[in-house]
Design a protein around this motif. Structure first.
Motif, mmCIF file in Angstrom:
data_model
loop_
_atom_site.group_PDB
_atom_site.id
_atom_site.type_symbol
_atom_site.label_atom_id
_atom_site.label_comp_id
_atom_site.label_asym_id
_atom_site.label_seq_id
_atom_site.Cartn_x
_atom_site.Cartn_y
_atom_site.Cartn_z
ATOM 1 N N GLU A 61 0.855 -1.204 0.000
ATOM 2 C CA GLU A 61 0.000 0.000 0.000
ATOM 3 C C GLU A 61 0.880 1.240 0.000
ATOM 4 O O GLU A 61 1.772 1.391 0.842
ATOM 5 C CB GLU A 61 -0.928 -0.013 1.212
ATOM 6 C CG GLU A 61 -1.702 1.282 1.432
ATOM 7 C CD GLU A 61 -2.548 1.718 0.231
ATOM 8 O OE1 GLU A 61 -3.320 0.896 -0.310
ATOM 9 O OE2 GLU A 61 -2.413 2.887 -0.192
ATOM 10 N N ASP A 68 -10.218 4.108 -0.545
ATOM 11 C CA ASP A 68 -11.248 5.145 -0.648
ATOM 12 C C ASP A 68 -12.360 4.937 0.357
ATOM 13 O O ASP A 68 -12.855 5.887 0.953
ATOM 14 C CB ASP A 68 -11.871 5.096 -2.048
ATOM 15 C CG ASP A 68 -11.179 6.073 -2.969
ATOM 16 O OD1 ASP A 68 -10.174 6.666 -2.546
ATOM 17 O OD2 ASP A 68 -11.645 6.228 -4.107
ATOM 18 N N LYS A 78 -21.087 8.561 4.633
ATOM 19 C CA LYS A 78 -22.278 8.085 5.340
ATOM 20 C C LYS A 78 -22.393 8.715 6.731
ATOM 21 O O LYS A 78 -23.496 8.920 7.230
ATOM 22 C CB LYS A 78 -22.299 6.555 5.432
ATOM 23 C CG LYS A 78 -23.050 5.908 4.276
ATOM 24 C CD LYS A 78 -22.326 5.932 2.963
ATOM 25 C CE LYS A 78 -22.919 6.654 1.829
ATOM 26 N NZ LYS A 78 -22.089 6.692 0.624
ATOM 27 N N ASP A 335 -12.177 -1.482 -8.103
ATOM 28 C CA ASP A 335 -12.393 -0.331 -8.994
ATOM 29 C C ASP A 335 -11.430 -0.273 -10.171
ATOM 30 O O ASP A 335 -11.747 0.309 -11.205
ATOM 31 C CB ASP A 335 -12.221 0.975 -8.197
ATOM 32 C CG ASP A 335 -13.440 1.317 -7.356
ATOM 33 O OD1 ASP A 335 -14.360 0.480 -7.274
ATOM 34 O OD2 ASP A 335 -13.469 2.418 -6.781
HETATM 35 C C1 LIG Z 1 -17.434 9.806 -1.908
HETATM 36 C C2 LIG Z 1 -17.545 8.329 -2.176
HETATM 37 C C3 LIG Z 1 -18.552 7.612 -1.563
HETATM 38 C C4 LIG Z 1 -18.675 6.251 -1.788
HETATM 39 N N1 LIG Z 1 -19.687 5.587 -1.183
HETATM 40 C C5 LIG Z 1 -19.838 4.270 -1.409
HETATM 41 C C6 LIG Z 1 -20.879 3.551 -0.765
HETATM 42 O O1 LIG Z 1 -21.650 4.104 0.009
HETATM 43 N N2 LIG Z 1 -20.977 2.225 -1.019
HETATM 44 C C7 LIG Z 1 -20.131 1.578 -1.869
HETATM 45 O O2 LIG Z 1 -20.276 0.381 -2.062
HETATM 46 N N3 LIG Z 1 -19.129 2.240 -2.499
HETATM 47 C C8 LIG Z 1 -18.961 3.560 -2.285
HETATM 48 N N4 LIG Z 1 -17.935 4.228 -2.885
HETATM 49 C C9 LIG Z 1 -17.025 3.477 -3.766
HETATM 50 C C10 LIG Z 1 -15.963 2.726 -2.960
HETATM 51 O O3 LIG Z 1 -15.274 3.613 -2.115
HETATM 52 C C11 LIG Z 1 -14.983 2.028 -3.898
HETATM 53 O O4 LIG Z 1 -15.697 1.279 -4.834
HETATM 54 C C12 LIG Z 1 -14.034 1.104 -3.152
HETATM 55 O O5 LIG Z 1 -13.263 1.844 -2.236
HETATM 56 C C13 LIG Z 1 -13.112 0.374 -4.145
HETATM 57 O O6 LIG Z 1 -12.173 -0.389 -3.459
HETATM 58 P P1 LIG Z 1 -10.816 -0.807 -4.175
HETATM 59 O O7 LIG Z 1 -10.095 -1.664 -3.191
HETATM 60 O O8 LIG Z 1 -11.071 -1.334 -5.506
HETATM 61 O O9 LIG Z 1 -10.018 0.553 -4.404
HETATM 62 P P2 LIG Z 1 -9.512 1.677 -3.389
HETATM 63 O O10 LIG Z 1 -10.366 1.795 -2.205
HETATM 64 O O11 LIG Z 1 -9.318 2.892 -4.230
HETATM 65 O O12 LIG Z 1 -8.091 1.150 -2.897
HETATM 66 C C14 LIG Z 1 -6.992 1.085 -3.744
HETATM 67 C C15 LIG Z 1 -5.738 1.244 -2.914
HETATM 68 O O13 LIG Z 1 -4.595 1.003 -3.751
HETATM 69 C C16 LIG Z 1 -3.577 1.899 -3.386
HETATM 70 N N5 LIG Z 1 -2.641 2.010 -4.507
HETATM 71 C C17 LIG Z 1 -2.854 2.554 -5.721
HETATM 72 N N6 LIG Z 1 -1.752 2.419 -6.491
HETATM 73 C C18 LIG Z 1 -0.821 1.785 -5.735
HETATM 74 C C19 LIG Z 1 0.507 1.374 -5.967
HETATM 75 N N7 LIG Z 1 1.133 1.585 -7.129
HETATM 76 N N8 LIG Z 1 1.165 0.744 -4.971
HETATM 77 C C20 LIG Z 1 0.556 0.519 -3.774
HETATM 78 N N9 LIG Z 1 -0.695 0.899 -3.512
HETATM 79 C C21 LIG Z 1 -1.379 1.520 -4.473
HETATM 80 C C22 LIG Z 1 -4.328 3.183 -3.073
HETATM 81 O O14 LIG Z 1 -3.551 4.038 -2.264
HETATM 82 C C23 LIG Z 1 -5.564 2.649 -2.352
HETATM 83 O O15 LIG Z 1 -5.371 2.579 -0.969
HETATM 84 C C24 LIG Z 1 -17.773 5.586 -2.658
HETATM 85 C C25 LIG Z 1 -16.742 6.301 -3.277
HETATM 86 C C26 LIG Z 1 -16.622 7.649 -3.038
HETATM 87 C C27 LIG Z 1 -15.511 8.395 -3.704
#
Ligand SMILES: Cc1cc2nc3c(=O)[nH]c(=O)nc-3n(C[C@H](O)[C@H](O)[C@H](O)COP(=O)(O)OP(=O)(O)OC[C@H]3O[C@@H](n4cnc5c(N)ncnc54)[C@H](O)[C@@H]3O)c2cc1C
Length: 503
Positions: A61, A68, A78, A335
């Motif tokens: 990380e 996010d 929320k 995502d």
């Molecule tokens: C304002 C807002 C409200 C939301 N509300 C909801 C909700 O109510 N319900 C819901 O289901 N979804 C909601 N979402 C969507 C949800 O937050 C995302 O779909 C979810 O966080 C995706 O998870 P992820 O693990 O795919 O990516 P992320 O949470 O984006 O995590 C990816 C991680 O990878 C890390 N990273 C990136 N590149 C590198 C690298 N090269 N090396 C090491 N680490 C790296 C980043 O720092 C990050 O920590 C919301 C989003 C937003 C913006």
């Protein structure tokens, strides 16, 4: 990458959990079963699940574990929405016979402090130490591929049998003249506010824009929401979006649909924004602009070419139905590779990846029934295909709708604006999708999702006894409406004959 502000005691606890300042990266194992890039929901679920099954796992990380959802998304939004709903309830209490002295208002710094306190509390689940205790090697630093079977982080090389790209997405900066100079908020900075913006322009009529526009309005900002599309939440049916537009009007939000921004100019009184609606220009003055229009996958800087992983800057890492990338040893989840960008899809795809990457499973993305909910008031929840989507795919459907104005509990609650609508494959009770618009639609959609997952049709839902009175009864009433269609004139005739004969 955004720092967390205001850096108070709660944010310090959060950071100590999700990016401890004194963290020492471990010595890498000779080879990992799984290297996970990114510790958002997708990465955390993959790492915890794989380690729990006995795999040797490294988790990388670069910023804040929890991604996010914990830091800049679901959790803080929320918390704010909860406070804003309470104030709206107070505002709307009069018709329920409750007299509240005038002057109820949000204490915005306290609202945000509560959010930070709860976010810090929840952050324990995602903490680096907790993952170390689960047996995961946690590496803090920017990860990138150094070949098809290795990742580099903070000067160390992690060799892997399988890897998962779970690097998530980030907000897109709108290409508007003068916007960067004027400065704007995104989901990565808006939750750091400690003072309520008096006048706020929200760009984007998708879920993030809609949720935050309503929350800020209810907390006291004057809010304009501007979206390019003719309706809010373009993926939803028109009447669903119309209910939301009515709710926004009641809240006093200034709605600008079919609207683009031509430029922003900084003036002494604030940010002067030039809006263009159907070719007509209007100028508004605001204090803050919140960009909530679009998310871009984090694919840059990962050296994906070196790993033989194909990607697109807009749609993200290319995966097949098994979530495998063009490098068969590398998978993706969350995502960074999905059109449905939600925490629960990040979680669900992580579970697919564990099975497919480590145990040669054949779990498919296309087999998932993915619900989602926009947490406006009323909430808009959805699973499967809406009517419009079913038409577009050539799936013939019958639609059954129960309006909340016909549901006793919704009447008693004074929450009549909404409905439960279920689409079934024409002539059958097989559910192909549903939309629920209701105060707690997000809680209600689970029942229909369960029915879809379990291949249960409306006939079965009609047999489910719901406590009276609940708004969820509307689901059973939809199923009853389906059952009534089975009572054809022929069957009615037979019943009549039988009853006559047995009289
Ligand atoms: C304002 C807002 C409200 C939301 N509300 C909801 C909700 O109510 N319900 C819901 O289901 N979804 C909601 N979402 C969507 C949800 O937050 C995302 O779909 C979810 O966080 C995706 O998870 P992820 O693990 O795919 O990516 P992320 O949470 O984006 O995590 C990816 C991680 O990878 C890390 N990273 C990136 N590149 C590198 C690298 N090269 N090396 C090491 N680490 C790296 C980043 O720092 C990050 O920590 C919301 C989003 C937003 C913006």
């Amino acid at each position: 990458m955004s720092a967390l502000l205001p850096d108070d005691e709660y944010d310090r606890v959060l950071v100590e959990n999700v990016h401890p300042r004194q963290w020492q990266n471990p010595e890498p194992a000779p080879r990992y079963n799984l290297v996970v890039l990114g510790a958002g929901t997708a990465g955390l679920v993959t790492a915890a699940g794989a380690a729990g099954l006995g795999a040797k796992v490294a988790l990388v990380e670069r910023h804040l574990m929890g991604g996010d959802c914990l830091n800049y998304g679901c959790v803080p939004s929320k918390c704010m929405i909860r406070s804003s709903r309470v104030l709206a309830e107070v505002r709307d209490a009069h018709p329920l016979g409750i007299r509240i002295p005038p002057g109820a208002a949000a204490d915005f710094p306290a609202v945000m402090e509560r959010m930070r306190r709860l976010r810090a509390r929840i952050s324990h689940h995602d903490s680096a130490r907790r993952f170390r205790e689960l047996g995961v090697d946690v590496f803090l630093g920017e990860g990138r591929f150094a070949g098809p079977d290795r990742v580099e982080v903070a000067g160390k090389t992690l060799r892997f049998r399988r890897a998962v790209i779970a690097t998530g997405a980030r907000p897109v900066d709108p290409p508007v003249e003068g916007l960067a100079e004027a400065g704007f908020l995104t989901n990565e900075t808006v939750f750091s506010l400690t003072a309520l913006p008096r006048r706020l322009l929200v760009l984007g009529g998708g879920p993030i824009g809609c949720e935050l526009a309503q929350a800020f309005r209810r907390l006291g900002s004057e809010v304009i929401i501007a979206g390019r599309t003719p309706q809010f939440l373009p993926r939803e049916d028109q009447d669903t979006a119309a209910i939301l537009a009515r709710a926004f009007q009641r809240d006093g939000i200034d709605i600008r649909l079919r609207t683009t921004i031509s430029r922003v100019v900084v003036m002494a009184e604030g940010k002067e924004v030039h809006l263009v609606t159907d070719g007509r220009e209007d100028v508004v003055m605001v204090d803050e602009i919140l960009a909530g229009a679009g998310r871009a996958p984090n694919v840059e800087g990962l050296n994906l070419e070196q790993a033989g992983v194909k990607y697109d800057l807009r749609s993200g890492v290319k995966v097949n139905d098994f979530l495998q990338t063009t490098n068969p040893s590398v998978y993706a989840a969350g995502d960074v590779c999905l059109a449905h960008k939600f925490t629960h899809t990040a979680d669900a795809t992580a579970r697919i990846v564990i099975q497919n990457a480590l145990f040669r499973g054949r779990k498919k993305l296309s087999a998932l029934n993915i619900p989602w909910c926009t947490y406006t008031d009323p909430e808009i929840a959805h699973v499967g295909f809406g009517w419009g989507e079913a038409q577009a795919r050539g799936i013939p459907v019958d639609t059954f709708t129960r309006h909340l104005r016909e549901v006793d509990r919704a009447i008693a609650d004074g929450e009549e604006d909404g409905f439960v609508r279920v689409q079934v494959r024409k002539g059958t009770d097989r559910i192909v999708g549903a939309t629920i618009v209701a105060r707690h639609a997000g809680e209600m959609i689970g029942e229909i999702t369960l029915a879809m997952v379990g291949n249960l049709g409306l006939k079965t839902l009609a047999t489910v006894i719901h406590p009276y009175p609940t708004q969820a009864e509307a689901i059973k009433q939809v199923a009853d409406a389906y059952n009534r269609t089975r009572l054809t004139p022929f069957i009615k005739g037979i019943f009549r004959l039988w009853l006559k004969w047995t009289r």
